[in-house]
Design a protein around this motif. Sequence first.
Motif, PDB file in Angstrom:
ATOM      1  N   ILE A   1       0.843  -1.202   0.000  1.00 49.33           N
ATOM      2  CA  ILE A   1       0.000   0.000   0.000  1.00 49.33           C
ATOM      3  C   ILE A   1       0.877   1.250   0.000  1.00 49.33           C
ATOM      4  O   ILE A   1       0.632   2.215  -0.745  1.00 49.33           O
ATOM      5  N   GLY A   2       1.923   1.229   0.833  1.00 48.93           N
ATOM      6  CA  GLY A   2       2.846   2.362   0.856  1.00 48.93           C
ATOM      7  C   GLY A   2       3.572   2.546  -0.461  1.00 48.93           C
ATOM      8  O   GLY A   2       3.795   3.677  -0.912  1.00 48.93           O
ATOM      9  N   LEU A   3       3.910   1.449  -1.116  1.00 52.85           N
ATOM     10  CA  LEU A   3       4.621   1.523  -2.392  1.00 52.85           C
ATOM     11  C   LEU A   3       3.744   2.107  -3.498  1.00 52.85           C
ATOM     12  O   LEU A   3       4.246   2.774  -4.412  1.00 52.85           O
ATOM     13  N   ILE A   4       2.433   1.878  -3.429  1.00 51.18           N
ATOM     14  CA  ILE A   4       1.530   2.507  -4.400  1.00 51.18           C
ATOM     15  C   ILE A   4       1.585   4.024  -4.245  1.00 51.18           C
ATOM     16  O   ILE A   4       1.631   4.769  -5.239  1.00 51.18           O
ATOM     17  N   GLY A   5       1.595   4.485  -2.996  1.00 46.73           N
ATOM     18  CA  GLY A   5       1.721   5.920  -2.756  1.00 46.73           C
ATOM     19  C   GLY A   5       3.019   6.473  -3.303  1.00 46.73           C
ATOM     20  O   GLY A   5       3.068   7.592  -3.844  1.00 46.73           O
ATOM     21  N   ILE A   6       4.092   5.690  -3.203  1.00 43.95           N
ATOM     22  CA  ILE A   6       5.382   6.118  -3.741  1.00 43.95           C
ATOM     23  C   ILE A   6       5.329   6.215  -5.261  1.00 43.95           C
ATOM     24  O   ILE A   6       5.905   7.136  -5.863  1.00 43.95           O
ATOM     25  N   CYS A   7       4.627   5.300  -5.915  1.00 42.19           N
ATOM     26  CA  CYS A   7       4.457   5.366  -7.377  1.00 42.19           C
ATOM     27  C   CYS A   7       3.757   6.660  -7.793  1.00 42.19           C
ATOM     28  O   CYS A   7       4.131   7.293  -8.786  1.00 42.19           O
ATOM     29  N   VAL A   8       2.754   7.049  -7.024  1.00 45.37           N
ATOM     30  CA  VAL A   8       2.027   8.287  -7.314  1.00 45.37           C
ATOM     31  C   VAL A   8       2.958   9.494  -7.162  1.00 45.37           C
ATOM     32  O   VAL A   8       2.984  10.397  -8.007  1.00 45.37           O
ATOM     33  N   LEU A   9       3.733   9.510  -6.072  1.00 47.20           N
ATOM     34  CA  LEU A   9       4.671  10.601  -5.843  1.00 47.20           C
ATOM     35  C   LEU A   9       5.711  10.665  -6.959  1.00 47.20           C
ATOM     36  O   LEU A   9       6.049  11.751  -7.456  1.00 47.20           O
ATOM     37  N   SER A  10       6.210   9.520  -7.372  1.00 47.57           N
ATOM     38  CA  SER A  10       7.190   9.477  -8.462  1.00 47.57           C
ATOM     39  C   SER A  10       6.602  10.028  -9.756  1.00 47.57           C
ATOM     40  O   SER A  10       7.270  10.762 -10.489  1.00 47.57           O
ATOM     41  N   PHE A  11       5.363   9.666 -10.040  1.00 46.47           N
ATOM     42  CA  PHE A  11       4.683  10.166 -11.236  1.00 46.47           C
ATOM     43  C   PHE A  11       4.649  11.692 -11.234  1.00 46.47           C
ATOM     44  O   PHE A  11       4.951  12.345 -12.241  1.00 46.47           O
ATOM     45  N   LEU A  12       4.301  12.260 -10.088  1.00 46.73           N
ATOM     46  CA  LEU A  12       4.215  13.721  -9.986  1.00 46.73           C
ATOM     47  C   LEU A  12       5.581  14.379 -10.178  1.00 46.73           C
ATOM     48  O   LEU A  12       5.696  15.425 -10.828  1.00 46.73           O
ATOM     49  N   LEU A  13       6.627  13.774  -9.611  1.00 47.74           N
ATOM     50  CA  LEU A  13       7.967  14.342  -9.742  1.00 47.74           C
ATOM     51  C   LEU A  13       8.473  14.258 -11.173  1.00 47.74           C
ATOM     52  O   LEU A  13       8.991  15.238 -11.719  1.00 47.74           O
ATOM     53  N   ILE A  14       8.322  13.092 -11.798  1.00 50.47           N
ATOM     54  CA  ILE A  14       8.816  12.925 -13.168  1.00 50.47           C
ATOM     55  C   ILE A  14       8.050  13.826 -14.133  1.00 50.47           C
ATOM     56  O   ILE A  14       8.608  14.324 -15.118  1.00 50.47           O
ATOM     57  N   SER A  15       6.781  14.077 -13.841  1.00 50.09           N
ATOM     58  CA  SER A  15       5.990  14.948 -14.715  1.00 50.09           C
ATOM     59  C   SER A  15       6.521  16.384 -14.719  1.00 50.09           C
ATOM     60  O   SER A  15       6.223  17.159 -15.632  1.00 50.09           O
ATOM     61  N   GLN A  16       7.313  16.747 -13.708  1.00 52.54           N
ATOM     62  CA  GLN A  16       7.880  18.092 -13.622  1.00 52.54           C
ATOM     63  C   GLN A  16       9.210  18.226 -14.361  1.00 52.54           C
ATOM     64  O   GLN A  16       9.795  19.310 -14.384  1.00 52.54           O
ATOM     65  N   VAL A  17       9.701  17.136 -14.944  1.00 54.81           N
ATOM     66  CA  VAL A  17      10.968  17.190 -15.681  1.00 54.81           C
ATOM     67  C   VAL A  17      10.689  17.831 -17.035  1.00 54.81           C
ATOM     68  O   VAL A  17      10.228  17.184 -17.969  1.00 54.81           O
TER      69      VAL A  17
END
Length: 429
Positions: free
Chosen positions: A407-423
């Motif tokens: 469950i925590g790792l799913i949240g990390i995937c979401v956070l990663s998506f948001l960060l990479i989208s800012q590149v």
Amino acid sequence: MTTKTTETLVSQSGKVKLNASPRGWSILFMCLVAYFISGALNTDGLNIFVSALSSERGWARSDMLVWSTYGGWIGLICAYYFGEITSRFQKGAQWVMVGSLVVSAIAFYFYGNSDNYTIYAICVMACSAMSLGYSFVAVNVIQTNWFPKKKGLALGISTMGFPICTMIFPAIAHNLIHAVGLEGMFTVVALFVALFAVVAFLFCNSSPEEVGQYPDNEKVSQEQYAKDKQEIATYQSPWTVRKLAREKVFWCANIGLGLMWMVTVAIVSQLVARLVGAGYERGAAIGMLSIMGFFGIFGSYLWGWIDQKVGTRNAGLLYCTWYAIALVLLIFMANEIVIYLAVFMVGVSVGGIGNLMPSMTGTIFGRKDFAAANKLASPIQSGIRSCAFLFVAMSLKITGDLTGAYIGLIGICVLSFLLISQVKPINEQ
């Protein structure tokens, strides 16, 4: 950042064919083996090593896992200095590769041939820290030097080493234990790593210019070749650590992909335990890990193709989404169809992260500045990745199973998506 770098950030060219020379193919094969060794010693092999040593020596499994995290943190310092060597010396990448392999071979031997817990902990940390040299810093510099324009495809091939390891190494280690004993298995693997260090010393050149070839196997005039070779030899990158630390694109890319590396390691290193908890026999669970690695072989090339076709940023966003769905399936393992679909999705992703991380750095900074950027990118990504073991160990202690971790790792995937989208290109910041 140059205009050329800005343009390549968004998308790659439509050309998706790798035109490598025989020597270039040998370089890719050696990088593939380096990735294989890293997975064997530090990720996939943990499915076998930790359980076997825990049973043999009576050590607590959750306590044993955390030393890989601590080793990864030590590796932050090692990765920085590895990066310094690769950026300052023309043959630095080869030196780092060979040296870190030799230390790993020695450490891995004592890893399983000593019943002293302190020695075990030191050796685990050494293996984890040194892996950043031969399977991350060095090979990424080498491949960027050899294939700067086709890095996505090149990495898509070489990173097959990770899923190949997932597919066959747990079974190899399991069978070696039965054939030559636990200590014998560690000895055989250590000897293989030492032998590969000799091969890397003899044949794994840091750049194509060392053997009279041109990057991407392109054909150029002697005058152009001499000019470019001299330029590479004398080039001084303007990207200092301080300058990198002030760059938003740098942080978004490396934290975002570093978190996805953490997700990958957290899933793969404990997949056998998850399947056993779902009712599978250990032998069957190891077989499922092999199936996952089989899918990953194709996945490595697929992510390289996607990277080359639509750009590294878009490939990274798709990667985060794909993994989030796989984690949902791992949580709700209601029947065999769901289990096999989860194994398929994780397998396809195993080789992807090893492709995307160096490709993103190469896309942003280019061949000339890759080594300078990588000396800070590597410690950041590796430090985040190393938290996977501590994350899993804490989850096991708190919840007693891996569901909470997923469950925590799913949240990390979401956070990663948001960060990479800012590149985004510098001029859009």
